[in-house]
Design a protein around this motif. Structure first.
Motif, PDB file in Angstrom:
ATOM      1  N   LEU A 220      -1.499   1.638  -1.404  1.00 18.44           N
ATOM      2  CA  LEU A 220      -2.471   2.422  -2.165  1.00 18.44           C
ATOM      3  C   LEU A 220      -3.919   2.219  -1.703  1.00 18.44           C
ATOM      4  O   LEU A 220      -4.657   3.208  -1.541  1.00 18.44           O
ATOM      5  CB  LEU A 220      -2.346   2.107  -3.661  1.00 18.44           C
ATOM      6  CG  LEU A 220      -1.178   2.765  -4.393  1.00 18.44           C
ATOM      7  CD1 LEU A 220      -1.076   2.230  -5.818  1.00 18.44           C
ATOM      8  CD2 LEU A 220      -1.331   4.280  -4.414  1.00 18.44           C
ATOM      9  N   ARG A 298      -2.277   6.019 -13.662  1.00 17.54           N
ATOM     10  CA  ARG A 298      -3.174   4.947 -13.222  1.00 17.54           C
ATOM     11  C   ARG A 298      -4.096   5.389 -12.096  1.00 17.54           C
ATOM     12  O   ARG A 298      -5.184   4.826 -11.927  1.00 17.54           O
ATOM     13  CB  ARG A 298      -2.350   3.731 -12.773  1.00 17.54           C
ATOM     14  CG  ARG A 298      -1.660   3.013 -13.935  1.00 17.54           C
ATOM     15  CD  ARG A 298      -0.834   1.833 -13.451  1.00 17.54           C
ATOM     16  NE  ARG A 298      -0.200   1.150 -14.562  1.00 17.54           N
ATOM     17  CZ  ARG A 298      -0.432  -0.115 -14.905  1.00 17.54           C
ATOM     18  NH1 ARG A 298      -1.299  -0.842 -14.210  1.00 17.54           N
ATOM     19  NH2 ARG A 298       0.206  -0.663 -15.924  1.00 17.54           N
ATOM     20  N   TYR A 299      -3.655   6.353 -11.301  1.00 19.58           N
ATOM     21  CA  TYR A 299      -4.454   6.834 -10.170  1.00 19.58           C
ATOM     22  C   TYR A 299      -4.549   8.362 -10.264  1.00 19.58           C
ATOM     23  O   TYR A 299      -3.885   9.083  -9.503  1.00 19.58           O
ATOM     24  CB  TYR A 299      -3.820   6.407  -8.847  1.00 19.58           C
ATOM     25  CG  TYR A 299      -3.775   4.907  -8.654  1.00 19.58           C
ATOM     26  CD1 TYR A 299      -4.803   4.241  -7.989  1.00 19.58           C
ATOM     27  CD2 TYR A 299      -2.711   4.156  -9.166  1.00 19.58           C
ATOM     28  CE1 TYR A 299      -4.769   2.857  -7.819  1.00 19.58           C
ATOM     29  CE2 TYR A 299      -2.676   2.772  -9.006  1.00 19.58           C
ATOM     30  CZ  TYR A 299      -3.704   2.136  -8.341  1.00 19.58           C
ATOM     31  OH  TYR A 299      -3.675   0.768  -8.185  1.00 19.58           O
TER      32      TYR A 299
END
Length: 399
Positions: A220, A298-299
């Motif tokens: 990530l 979350r992203y």
């Protein structure tokens, strides 16, 4: 001949006979479903020649592609499709480098022997200058696509191997656009190294979920704008049952899929009738969809993330779940009833294309056979997804 082979396979121990009866019943059901799906495909829009044709319709110039489990089946076809779409490099991440190199060579050989897709070739004789020029261009295109493919070692049940692979990718592509297709998976104990001290259940859950969770989390920070994470899941997630044991939980968490309204618990029944291996597989596929959903929460800005069910596909995944006595017979039946790997890969590439081109707040989470679809009630539960994320962090050693 196939029927005779099936009957011979049923002559063994009582345990073996139980496996065979359950196996034949299961494959019979899957076969009926597969025939229905193949009819839908033939009656609807064409599949565009599978992954090869769709790969030419994608635009992935400058992308670093990564496909796990790319030595056969859907993964092998998806890797070729990403390379055809213009990716600078596509890592075929596999546990067996020998099988990977063979797959890479087979892809080139198949491309070179296939007729060019260019319609202009039709109508020319084989000896015409135009046809010869088109064939030469076709061969150059095959060689260029093949050059973009690279085999890389990745054992998803070994954290050290995952960290080594992620480190190599990060050093090569930090900040670049990445398309990660988490495709590798096992249904039974096929491919399991019997010398290793790992249970069949752990082997399956690490291969299908924990390994991909760790790999994705490590990559990530290196993913640039426009990156995509695609989880190859399954409709089997609808039969998945998940219970998470945690010392503490946050408000709103669901620690069991059975507690989610609208969920029917089938795990105990599947285990009772001899399909415990399928119950474990369904659980891991539920984890795939939950992971994709929590990753998006979350992203929210990057990467774009989708979970994809390619449908019933004729690959080693299904055949490997059964005892050797049945494998060859099932392989023959599957070839007639289920989708080809290229068809399955085209569904994966369709969702990847949507993820690459669609605004994130408008991108559907779950895709089945190339079409957006709502996942199960359990897969949509934010508390269960959050609990799974934290439990997975603890298992793989991430803080």
């Amino acid at each position: 001949r196939t029927l005779a082979s099936l009957c011979r396979g049923m002559a063994s121990t009582a345990k073996g006979r139980a496996w065979d009866i359950v196996g034949i019943g299961t494959v019979g059901l899957l076969g009926v479903m597969g025939v229905r799906r193949r009819r839908e495909l033939s009656q609807g829009p064409p599949v565009n020649g599978g992954a090869n044709r769709l790969g030419r319709d994608l635009e992935l110039e400058g992308v670093h592609g990564i496909v796990t489990g790319a030595s056969s089946g859907i993964g092998m076809e998806v890797a070729w499709g990403l390379a055809q779409a213009g990716s600078d490099r596509v890592d075929m991440a596999c546990r067996n480098l020998g099988r990977c190199e063979k797959a890479r060579a087979d892809l080139l050989a198949r491309c070179l022997t296939a007729p060019p897709a260019d319609d202009v070739v039709q109508g020319f004789s084989l000896g015409s200058r135009a046809a010869a020029g088109s064939m030469a261009a076709h061969r150059r295109g095959c060689s260029e696509t093949h050059r973009r493919l690279a085999c890389a070692h990745l054992e998803l049940t070994e954290p050290k191997s995952i960290r080594n692979f992620a480190g190599e990718v990060t050093s090569r592509s930090n900040g670049r656009r990445v398309v990660l297709v988490n495709n590798a998976g096992v249904m039974g104990e096929g491919g399991m190294d019997q010398s290793r001290e790992i249970s069949a259940g752990d082997f399956q859950l690490w291969t299908n979920h924990y390994g991909h969770f760790l790999l994705t989390c490590l990559l990530l920070p290196a993913m640039g704008a426009g990156s995509v994470v695609a989880m190859v899941a399954s409709r089997a997630h609808r039969q998945g049952s998940l219970v998470i044991s945690c010392e503490t939980s946050l408000e709103g968490d669901a620690l069991s899929s059975e507690s989610v309204e609208g969920t029917t618990g089938l795990s105990k029944m599947l285990t009772a009738i001899g399909l415990g291996w399928y119950a474990r597989y369904a659980r891991s596929k539920l984890c795939n969809v939950l992971f994709a959903a929590e990753l998006r929460r979350r992203y929210p800005d990057c990467p774009a993330c989708v979970a994809i069910s390619p449908g019933l596909v004729n690959t080693e995944l299904l055949v490997g779940a059964f005892p050797p006595a049945l494998s060859e017979s099932l392989r023959s039946l599957s070839a007639h009833f289920l989708q080809t790997p290229a068809q399955g890969a085209s569904h994966v590439l369709t969702a990847v294309a949507a993820a690459a081109d669609t605004k994130l707040d408008e991108l559907p989470l779950y895709w089945h056979c190339g079409e957006p679809e709502l996942p199960s009630a359990a897969a949509q539960h934010t508390g269960l997804a959050a609990a799974l994320w934290r439990a997975s962090e603890a298992v793989v050693g991430l803080s």
